[in-house]
Write an enzyme that holds these catalytic residues in place. Structure first.
Site, PDB file in Angstrom:
ATOM      1  N   TYR A 272       0.615  -0.931  -0.299  1.00  0.00           N
ATOM      2  CA  TYR A 272       0.010   0.289  -0.202  1.00  0.00           C
ATOM      3  C   TYR A 272       0.999   1.419  -0.197  1.00  0.00           C
ATOM      4  O   TYR A 272       0.624   1.911  -0.600  1.00  0.00           O
ATOM      5  CB  TYR A 272      -1.394   0.246   1.324  1.00  0.00           C
ATOM      6  CG  TYR A 272      -2.391  -0.584   0.651  1.00  0.00           C
ATOM      7  CD1 TYR A 272      -2.083  -1.850   0.759  1.00  0.00           C
ATOM      8  CD2 TYR A 272      -3.056   0.258   1.397  1.00  0.00           C
ATOM      9  CE1 TYR A 272      -4.035  -2.831   0.822  1.00  0.00           C
ATOM     10  CE2 TYR A 272      -4.205  -0.988   1.151  1.00  0.00           C
ATOM     11  CZ  TYR A 272      -3.817  -1.650   1.142  1.00  0.00           C
ATOM     12  OH  TYR A 272      -5.865  -2.591   0.928  1.00  0.00           O
TER      13      TYR A 272
ATOM     14  N   LYS B 113       4.537 -14.603   1.772  1.00  0.00           N
ATOM     15  CA  LYS B 113       4.429 -15.324   0.260  1.00  0.00           C
ATOM     16  C   LYS B 113       6.248 -15.739  -0.013  1.00  0.00           C
ATOM     17  O   LYS B 113       6.761 -15.109  -0.915  1.00  0.00           O
ATOM     18  CB  LYS B 113       4.133 -14.915  -0.813  1.00  0.00           C
ATOM     19  CG  LYS B 113       3.951 -15.296  -1.920  1.00  0.00           C
ATOM     20  CD  LYS B 113       3.090 -16.262  -2.321  1.00  0.00           C
ATOM     21  CE  LYS B 113       3.024 -17.333  -3.652  1.00  0.00           C
ATOM     22  NZ  LYS B 113       1.490 -18.812  -3.629  1.00  0.00           N
TER      23      LYS B 113
ATOM     24  N   ASP C 197      -1.434 -18.526  -0.659  1.00  0.00           N
ATOM     25  CA  ASP C 197      -2.209 -18.832  -0.789  1.00  0.00           C
ATOM     26  C   ASP C 197      -3.201 -19.955   0.132  1.00  0.00           C
ATOM     27  O   ASP C 197      -4.419 -20.262  -0.574  1.00  0.00           O
ATOM     28  CB  ASP C 197      -1.876 -19.236  -2.366  1.00  0.00           C
ATOM     29  CG  ASP C 197      -0.323 -19.495  -2.244  1.00  0.00           C
ATOM     30  OD1 ASP C 197       0.232 -20.263  -1.114  1.00  0.00           O
ATOM     31  OD2 ASP C 197      -0.246 -20.714  -3.658  1.00  0.00           O
TER      32      ASP C 197
ATOM     33  N   ASP D  87      -5.671  -7.395   4.106  1.00  0.00           N
ATOM     34  CA  ASP D  87      -6.756  -6.850   3.840  1.00  0.00           C
ATOM     35  C   ASP D  87      -7.464  -7.724   2.957  1.00  0.00           C
ATOM     36  O   ASP D  87      -9.735  -7.762   3.255  1.00  0.00           O
ATOM     37  CB  ASP D  87      -6.342  -5.527   2.664  1.00  0.00           C
ATOM     38  CG  ASP D  87      -7.734  -5.537   1.955  1.00  0.00           C
ATOM     39  OD1 ASP D  87      -7.820  -5.081   2.512  1.00  0.00           O
ATOM     40  OD2 ASP D  87      -7.566  -4.915   0.937  1.00  0.00           O
TER      41      ASP D  87
ATOM     42  N   ASP E 238     -11.603  -9.682   4.120  1.00  0.00           N
ATOM     43  CA  ASP E 238     -12.473 -10.247   3.704  1.00  0.00           C
ATOM     44  C   ASP E 238     -12.959 -11.239   3.241  1.00  0.00           C
ATOM     45  O   ASP E 238     -14.202 -11.265   3.839  1.00  0.00           O
ATOM     46  CB  ASP E 238     -13.113  -9.017   2.637  1.00  0.00           C
ATOM     47  CG  ASP E 238     -12.497  -7.783   1.997  1.00  0.00           C
ATOM     48  OD1 ASP E 238     -12.478  -7.041   3.711  1.00  0.00           O
ATOM     49  OD2 ASP E 238     -12.879  -7.455   1.785  1.00  0.00           O
TER      50      ASP E 238
HETATM   51  C1  IPM Z   1      -9.929  -1.195   4.103  1.00  0.00           C
HETATM   52  C2  IPM Z   1     -10.515  -1.028   3.227  1.00  0.00           C
HETATM   53  C3  IPM Z   1      -9.226  -0.328   2.487  1.00  0.00           C
HETATM   54  C4  IPM Z   1      -8.026  -0.780   2.845  1.00  0.00           C
HETATM   55  C5  IPM Z   1      -9.395   0.843   1.410  1.00  0.00           C
HETATM   56  C6  IPM Z   1     -11.147   1.447   1.475  1.00  0.00           C
HETATM   57  C7  IPM Z   1      -8.509   1.643   1.197  1.00  0.00           C
HETATM   58  O1  IPM Z   1     -10.833  -2.312   2.229  1.00  0.00           O
HETATM   59  O2  IPM Z   1     -10.326  -1.514   5.400  1.00  0.00           O
HETATM   60  O3  IPM Z   1      -9.850  -3.264   4.419  1.00  0.00           O
HETATM   61  O4  IPM Z   1      -7.853  -1.693   1.577  1.00  0.00           O
HETATM   62  O5  IPM Z   1      -7.044  -0.777   3.581  1.00  0.00           O
HETATM   63 MG    MG Z   2     -10.350  -4.283   3.237  1.00  0.00          MG
END
Ligand code: IPM
Ligand code: MG
Length: 357
Positions: free
Chosen positions: A141, A191, A224, A248, A252
């Protein structure tokens, strides 16, 4: 106690869920006799519209001066133009960096009442309790990036995953300390079979664990494979520590274990200064303004805020128990209702308040 709270509602469903978080904070303050002051500031797309900047100076100043920050979400289709000067997400990345919030704690906990909301079989998800430590101010990032147009008119772009020893050590230490209060197991995700940066990550991780946490078990898992294990055997993990983008993506994925992204809070903390608390879900533009968003992730983020920034453990636990009781009674917002009867955002917030009282 007295504390200054900055609210950053942001875009999409952000304002709706932060409003419920604020209600709960006010109720807890009243019940336990604390005095909280609230300041609301713009961030993200709404701040671009108003100030041409996703993180206006006055927002950053208010945040630096706060004891804790509660954020909703940023972003939406309105600001998605790839040629735009700036983006809402820049505001979020900048506040993380400016406040030095290098550790993002994302608990993935499957409440017994939500086992049936999970897309996975009950015997796989029941009992899942993972605490992710996502590194938040480095890696892919924040590494060097760029783009150029080639002589033939085609384009080239690059982003770099970069970590220093110090950045890895500090996040690993937090993970190790957290594991001591849990099941004493840390999994590091990398990785290392491909990336040089991961080989450094792995070496530093192993050294810190061996030297400083001899009482904590540790293992390395490739990212992975981790994506696979997270849905195949989530119960086998306790604390997980990983790079910014891996974290990240994996969190999710993990959000589906309890059935909805709408349930998971997060805390971003640094070495000192205020922490930033937010739901891990985004701005959900498709349901924004409809009053149906699940406020529980934000309400649980408020519990993390009380615990980590204000050191108010009983207050945090009171919120978590209230949420648990509301779920036990069978109340569900649309994201968790699987097409069955559901309640709205404000109603869900109200039920948590009633349980708190
Ligand atoms: C998160 C979100 C953010 C990230 C975005 C909105 C920049 O997906 O907090 O996980 O990628 O960190
Ligand atoms: Mg996110």
């Amino acid at each position: 106690m007295h504390a200054k709270i900055v609210l950053l509602p942001g875009d999409g469903i952000g304002p709706e869920v932060v409003a419920q978080g604020e209600r709960v904070l006010r109720a807890v303050a009243q019940k336990f006799g604390h005095s909280l002051t609230f300041t609301t500031c713009p961030i993200g797309g709404c701040a671009i519209d108003e100030f041409g900047d996703p993180l206006p100076e006055q927002t950053l100043t208010a945040c630096r001066d706060a004891d804790a920050i509660l954020l909703g979400a940023v972003g939406g289709p309105k600001w998605d133009d790839p040629t735009a000067k700036t983006r809402p997400e820049v505001g979020l990345l900048k506040i993380r960096k400016e406040l030095g919030l290098f550790a993002n704690l994302r608990p993935i906990f499957v409440s017994p009442y939500l086992v049936s909301s999970s897309p996975l079989r009950p015997e796989i998800v029941a009992g899942t309790d993972i605490l992710f430590f996502r590194e938040l101010t480095g890696g892919l990032y924040f590494g060097e990036s760029g783009k150029k147009t080639n002589p033939d008119g085609s384009e080239t772009a690059y982003s770099t995953m970069i970590y220093s020893t110090h950045e890895i050590e500090r996040i690993v230490r937090l993970a190790g300390q957290a594991a001591r209060g849990r099941k004493k197991r840390v999994t590091s995700v990398d990785k290392a079979n491909v990336l040089e940066v991961s080989r450094l990550w792995r070496r530093v991780f192993e050294r810190v664990m061996k030297d400083e946490f001899p009482d904590v078990q540790y293992e390395n898992v490739l990212v992975d494979a981790m994506a696979m294990y997270l849905v195949a055997r989530p119960k086998s993990f306790d604390v997980v520590v990983t790079e910014n983008m891996f974290g990240d993506i994996l969190t999710d994925e993990g959000s589906q274990l309890p059935g909805s992204l709408g349930m998971l809070p997060s805390a971003s903390i640094g070495a000192s200064g205020p922490g930033l608390y937010e739901p891990i879900h985004g701005s959900a533009p498709d349901i924004a303004g409809k009053g149906i968003a699940n406020p529980l992730a934000t309400i649980l983020a408020v519990a993390m805020l009380l615990r980590h920034s204000l050191k108010l453990e009983s207050e945090a636990a009171a919120i978590e128990q209230a949420v648990d009781r509301v779920l036990a009674q069978g109340h569900r917002t649309a994201d968790l209702a699987a097409g069955g009867p559901s309640i709205g955002t404000t109603e869900m917030g109200g039920l948590v308040l009633a349980e708190l009282a």
